[in-house]
Design a protein around this motif. Structure first.
Motif, PDB file in Angstrom:
ATOM      1  N   GLN A 191      -1.964 -12.149  -1.029  1.00 12.33           N
ATOM      2  CA  GLN A 191      -1.839 -12.640   0.343  1.00 12.33           C
ATOM      3  C   GLN A 191      -0.121 -12.376   0.322  1.00 12.33           C
ATOM      4  O   GLN A 191       0.150 -12.427   1.840  1.00 12.33           O
ATOM      5  CB  GLN A 191      -1.887 -14.206   0.079  1.00 12.33           C
ATOM      6  CG  GLN A 191      -3.344 -14.444   0.224  1.00 12.33           C
ATOM      7  CD  GLN A 191      -3.571 -16.190   0.171  1.00 12.33           C
ATOM      8  OE1 GLN A 191      -3.819 -16.703  -0.818  1.00 12.33           O
ATOM      9  NE2 GLN A 191      -3.218 -16.950   1.326  1.00 12.33           N
ATOM     10  N   ALA A 192       0.479 -11.968  -0.417  1.00 15.69           N
ATOM     11  CA  ALA A 192       2.053 -11.881  -0.376  1.00 15.69           C
ATOM     12  C   ALA A 192       1.926 -10.127  -0.022  1.00 15.69           C
ATOM     13  O   ALA A 192       3.079  -9.909   0.444  1.00 15.69           O
ATOM     14  CB  ALA A 192       2.691 -12.151  -1.260  1.00 15.69           C
ATOM     15  N   GLY A 193       1.093  -9.258   0.058  1.00 15.29           N
ATOM     16  CA  GLY A 193       1.197  -8.039   0.611  1.00 15.29           C
ATOM     17  C   GLY A 193       0.872  -7.069  -0.347  1.00 15.29           C
ATOM     18  O   GLY A 193       0.979  -5.819  -0.247  1.00 15.29           O
ATOM     19  N   ALA A 194       0.671  -7.245  -1.459  1.00 11.96           N
ATOM     20  CA  ALA A 194       0.191  -6.196  -2.634  1.00 11.96           C
ATOM     21  C   ALA A 194      -1.115  -5.483  -2.107  1.00 11.96           C
ATOM     22  O   ALA A 194      -2.042  -6.057  -1.895  1.00 11.96           O
ATOM     23  CB  ALA A 194      -0.021  -6.895  -4.119  1.00 11.96           C
ATOM     24  N   ASP A 195      -1.386  -4.230  -2.455  1.00 13.82           N
ATOM     25  CA  ASP A 195      -2.473  -3.388  -2.282  1.00 13.82           C
ATOM     26  C   ASP A 195      -3.478  -3.707  -3.338  1.00 13.82           C
ATOM     27  O   ASP A 195      -3.074  -4.177  -4.307  1.00 13.82           O
ATOM     28  CB  ASP A 195      -2.045  -2.255  -1.811  1.00 13.82           C
ATOM     29  CG  ASP A 195      -2.005  -1.056  -2.958  1.00 13.82           C
ATOM     30  OD1 ASP A 195      -1.133  -1.518  -3.753  1.00 13.82           O
ATOM     31  OD2 ASP A 195      -2.759  -0.112  -2.897  1.00 13.82           O
ATOM     32  N   ARG A 196      -4.625  -3.075  -3.113  1.00 14.57           N
ATOM     33  CA  ARG A 196      -5.538  -3.214  -4.039  1.00 14.57           C
ATOM     34  C   ARG A 196      -5.378  -2.458  -5.390  1.00 14.57           C
ATOM     35  O   ARG A 196      -5.792  -3.034  -6.495  1.00 14.57           O
ATOM     36  CB  ARG A 196      -6.841  -2.908  -3.535  1.00 14.57           C
ATOM     37  CG  ARG A 196      -7.135  -1.414  -3.126  1.00 14.57           C
ATOM     38  CD  ARG A 196      -8.607  -1.248  -2.673  1.00 14.57           C
ATOM     39  NE  ARG A 196      -9.244   0.029  -2.347  1.00 14.57           N
ATOM     40  CZ  ARG A 196      -9.201   0.894  -1.215  1.00 14.57           C
ATOM     41  NH1 ARG A 196      -8.524   0.004  -0.256  1.00 14.57           N
ATOM     42  NH2 ARG A 196      -9.474   1.956  -1.168  1.00 14.57           N
ATOM     43  N   GLY A 197      -4.746  -1.335  -5.394  1.00 15.13           N
ATOM     44  CA  GLY A 197      -4.370  -0.580  -6.378  1.00 15.13           C
ATOM     45  C   GLY A 197      -3.412  -1.383  -7.449  1.00 15.13           C
ATOM     46  O   GLY A 197      -3.631  -1.366  -8.575  1.00 15.13           O
ATOM     47  N   ARG A 229     -12.982  -1.538  -0.375  1.00 12.64           N
ATOM     48  CA  ARG A 229     -12.042  -2.389   0.350  1.00 12.64           C
ATOM     49  C   ARG A 229     -12.336  -4.090   0.013  1.00 12.64           C
ATOM     50  O   ARG A 229     -13.284  -4.261  -0.051  1.00 12.64           O
ATOM     51  CB  ARG A 229     -11.921  -2.537   1.910  1.00 12.64           C
ATOM     52  CG  ARG A 229     -11.990  -1.133   2.564  1.00 12.64           C
ATOM     53  CD  ARG A 229     -11.177  -1.118   3.705  1.00 12.64           C
ATOM     54  NE  ARG A 229     -11.039   0.480   4.199  1.00 12.64           N
ATOM     55  CZ  ARG A 229     -10.085   1.147   3.342  1.00 12.64           C
ATOM     56  NH1 ARG A 229      -9.418   0.651   2.629  1.00 12.64           N
ATOM     57  NH2 ARG A 229     -10.074   2.340   3.776  1.00 12.64           N
ATOM     58  N   TRP A 230     -11.134  -4.599  -0.392  1.00 11.77           N
ATOM     59  CA  TRP A 230     -11.172  -5.936  -0.600  1.00 11.77           C
ATOM     60  C   TRP A 230      -9.703  -6.533  -0.161  1.00 11.77           C
ATOM     61  O   TRP A 230      -8.720  -6.023  -0.188  1.00 11.77           O
ATOM     62  CB  TRP A 230     -10.932  -6.218  -2.109  1.00 11.77           C
ATOM     63  CG  TRP A 230     -10.962  -7.530  -2.524  1.00 11.77           C
ATOM     64  CD1 TRP A 230     -12.063  -8.399  -2.917  1.00 11.77           C
ATOM     65  CD2 TRP A 230      -9.788  -8.253  -2.930  1.00 11.77           C
ATOM     66  NE1 TRP A 230     -11.904  -9.612  -3.296  1.00 11.77           N
ATOM     67  CE2 TRP A 230     -10.348  -9.765  -3.353  1.00 11.77           C
ATOM     68  CE3 TRP A 230      -8.520  -8.213  -2.737  1.00 11.77           C
ATOM     69  CZ2 TRP A 230      -9.533 -10.675  -3.773  1.00 11.77           C
ATOM     70  CZ3 TRP A 230      -7.486  -9.246  -3.226  1.00 11.77           C
ATOM     71  CH2 TRP A 230      -8.231 -10.385  -3.610  1.00 11.77           C
ATOM     72  N   THR A 231      -9.868  -7.515   0.502  1.00 16.83           N
ATOM     73  CA  THR A 231      -8.657  -8.620   1.100  1.00 16.83           C
ATOM     74  C   THR A 231      -9.020  -9.911   0.667  1.00 16.83           C
ATOM     75  O   THR A 231      -9.903 -10.255   0.353  1.00 16.83           O
ATOM     76  CB  THR A 231      -8.820  -8.400   2.711  1.00 16.83           C
ATOM     77  OG1 THR A 231      -9.962  -9.189   2.961  1.00 16.83           O
ATOM     78  CG2 THR A 231      -8.901  -6.886   3.158  1.00 16.83           C
ATOM     79  N   PRO A 232      -7.825 -10.576   0.527  1.00 15.12           N
ATOM     80  CA  PRO A 232      -7.622 -11.956   0.188  1.00 15.12           C
ATOM     81  C   PRO A 232      -8.855 -12.832   0.825  1.00 15.12           C
ATOM     82  O   PRO A 232      -9.354 -13.624   0.203  1.00 15.12           O
ATOM     83  CB  PRO A 232      -6.324 -12.454   0.459  1.00 15.12           C
ATOM     84  CG  PRO A 232      -5.546 -11.208   0.641  1.00 15.12           C
ATOM     85  CD  PRO A 232      -6.471 -10.183   1.106  1.00 15.12           C
ATOM     86  N   GLU A 233      -9.166 -12.418   1.932  1.00 20.82           N
ATOM     87  CA  GLU A 233     -10.275 -13.385   2.825  1.00 20.82           C
ATOM     88  C   GLU A 233     -11.665 -13.316   2.038  1.00 20.82           C
ATOM     89  O   GLU A 233     -12.352 -14.064   2.253  1.00 20.82           O
ATOM     90  CB  GLU A 233     -10.490 -12.869   4.115  1.00 20.82           C
ATOM     91  CG  GLU A 233      -9.043 -13.516   5.132  1.00 20.82           C
ATOM     92  CD  GLU A 233      -8.048 -12.379   5.174  1.00 20.82           C
ATOM     93  OE1 GLU A 233      -8.118 -11.226   4.232  1.00 20.82           O
ATOM     94  OE2 GLU A 233      -6.878 -12.460   5.667  1.00 20.82           O
ATOM     95  N   ALA A 249       0.790  -1.308  -0.260  1.00 23.21           N
ATOM     96  CA  ALA A 249       0.037  -0.106  -0.097  1.00 23.21           C
ATOM     97  C   ALA A 249       0.914   1.178  -0.112  1.00 23.21           C
ATOM     98  O   ALA A 249       0.495   2.235  -0.579  1.00 23.21           O
ATOM     99  CB  ALA A 249      -1.082   0.183   0.991  1.00 23.21           C
ATOM    100  N   GLU A 250       2.142   1.094   0.394  1.00 19.79           N
ATOM    101  CA  GLU A 250       2.934   2.390   0.581  1.00 19.79           C
ATOM    102  C   GLU A 250       3.816   2.546  -0.364  1.00 19.79           C
ATOM    103  O   GLU A 250       4.831   3.331  -0.497  1.00 19.79           O
ATOM    104  CB  GLU A 250       3.804   2.357   2.100  1.00 19.79           C
ATOM    105  CG  GLU A 250       2.973   2.633   3.185  1.00 19.79           C
ATOM    106  CD  GLU A 250       2.541   1.278   3.638  1.00 19.79           C
ATOM    107  OE1 GLU A 250       3.053   0.225   3.608  1.00 19.79           O
ATOM    108  OE2 GLU A 250       1.193   1.365   4.093  1.00 19.79           O
ATOM    109  N   ALA A 307      -8.291   2.827  -7.951  1.00 22.80           N
ATOM    110  CA  ALA A 307      -8.776   1.748  -7.184  1.00 22.80           C
ATOM    111  C   ALA A 307      -8.220   2.135  -5.791  1.00 22.80           C
ATOM    112  O   ALA A 307      -8.966   1.919  -4.561  1.00 22.80           O
ATOM    113  CB  ALA A 307      -8.255   0.553  -7.494  1.00 22.80           C
ATOM    114  N   ARG A 308      -7.292   2.868  -5.682  1.00 25.50           N
ATOM    115  CA  ARG A 308      -6.663   3.356  -4.160  1.00 25.50           C
ATOM    116  C   ARG A 308      -7.469   4.468  -3.552  1.00 25.50           C
ATOM    117  O   ARG A 308      -7.731   4.517  -2.227  1.00 25.50           O
ATOM    118  CB  ARG A 308      -5.264   3.522  -4.412  1.00 25.50           C
ATOM    119  CG  ARG A 308      -4.125   2.514  -4.435  1.00 25.50           C
ATOM    120  CD  ARG A 308      -2.808   3.148  -4.531  1.00 25.50           C
ATOM    121  NE  ARG A 308      -2.127   2.010  -4.696  1.00 25.50           N
ATOM    122  CZ  ARG A 308      -0.587   2.020  -4.922  1.00 25.50           C
ATOM    123  NH1 ARG A 308      -0.087   3.238  -5.208  1.00 25.50           N
ATOM    124  NH2 ARG A 308       0.026   1.120  -5.025  1.00 25.50           N
TER     125      ARG A 308
END
Lengths: 184, 170
Positions: free
Chosen positions: A107-113, A167-171, A74-75, A161-162
């Protein structure tokens, strides 16, 4: 498995009805003309399809998909979106291969954007599809024009998208498995 | 066209060589997976390629030129985006079909919009692959972020068209 057969059946039915319609409405000459055009296409794309499948299979062995995700958090700012865009363009294979990779990246940490930029870059500008299909069938000028117009879109979509409050998470993914090798 | 094929094979053989350097079994696995994909893709493709050719024969004379022609402007770009988004099937359907449209008088900018609409919005791929793997929320996010982009690509193509005179195939 079932989905693959469903695709085959639907496409076969569509092709058969189109063939019958051409025979009835346009006559035998048009039918033969269509078959000749088909043969020409097969000859045009077969060599690049076989090369393309070989390339994607080899790349799958070489690059673990999670490896790039640490640059896509995300950063990660604009650079993350650019990395995601490049990775999406390099991503070989069809939707069967690409969407599970999105999940791996998430799951490895990429953000939604970054994920959106990745999907768009793959579906719009995937180099494999351009080399195998677009260039041989539609020619250099068209392919370049199309690519040029498509090039900025994944980054734009990633920025949007950012900014969007969705919000969307892998879950949230139906295919989500709390994998033990998460964050590889 | 040969440039694309040669480039593809150079890349493929280069990647295969890297596999081989890692270990012969990795290279064997790559070749095996490529073979499996080929047997999976080939039947669908062989059925789909004639479809595009048949549909091209069915397009009435003047239809593509009238609705999607070079003079159809923004309305044609919008229509093409919409048509692309409902176009089913993979690249083996879309690209031959676009070839048929271009030959029967569609404008290149409109066809850029059609391919972009198919690639970005494609309902078929969204419903059959994205939904079961990533879920409805992801689709909502992706579509909201990209809904207008294919149209923008078409309008950009309209502006850039003079630089690519070969894009119109007739």
């Amino acid at each position: 498995m079932l989905r693959r057969h469903a695709t085959f059946i639907v496409i076969s039915l569509l092709t058969l009805s189109a063939a019958v319609a051409v025979l009835l409405l346009r006559g035998e000459a048009a039918f033969r003309h269509a078959l000749e055009a088909t043969w020409g296409l097969i000859v045009t794309v077969a060599p690049s399809i076989i090369g393309g499948l070989l390339l994607s299979a080899a790349l799958r062995q070489l690059v673990p998909p999670g490896a790039l995700a640490r640059w896509m958090g995300a950063e990660s700012g604009l650079r993350g979106l650019l990395v995601a865009t490049a990775a999406g363009m390099a991503m070989p294979g069809g939707p069967v291969a690409a969407f599970p990779v999105v999940l791996v990246l998430a799951q490895a940490g990429a953000d939604r954007g970054a994920l959106i930029a990745f999907v768009l870059a793959w579906s719009l500008n995937g180099f494999q599809r351009i080399l195998v299909w677009e260039l041989p069938i539609l020619g250099t000028d068209f392919a370049l024009l199309r690519l040029l117009c498509g090039l900025p879109l994944p980054v734009l979509a990633g920025l949007l998208a950012r900014w969007l409050p969705i919000r969307w998470t892998p879950e949230d993914a139906p295919a989500f498995k709390p994998a033990p090798d998460k964050g590889q | 066209m040969t440039v694309g094929v040669i480039g593809m094979w150079v890349l493929a053989l280069g990647a295969l060589f890297l596999c081989l350097r890692r270990s012969p079994s990795v290279a064997r696995r790559a070749v095996g997976e490529a073979g499996t994909s080929l047997t999976r893709v080939a039947p669908v493709m062989l059925m789909a390629l004639p479809m595009a050719a048949f549909v091209a024969e069915l397009i009435p004379d003047g239809w593509a030129e009238r609705w999607l022609g070079p003079d159809s402007g923004a309305a044609g770009v919008a229509l093409a985006t919409l048509a692309g988004s409902v176009l089913p099937g993979g690249p083996f359907v879309a690209f031959p079909l676009v070839l048929g449209f271009l030959k029967s008088g569609a404008g290149p900018a409109q066809m850029v919009a059609l391919i972009s609409g198919w690639a970005v919005l494609g309902l078929h791929r969204t419903l059959s692959w994205e939904l079961p793997i990533l879920g409805p929320r992801f689709i909502l996010l992706r579509l909201s972020a990209s809904l207008v982009l294919p149209f923008l690509a078409g309008m950009a193509a309209e502006a850039l068209l003079p630089l690519f005179p070969g894009a119109a195939l007739r």
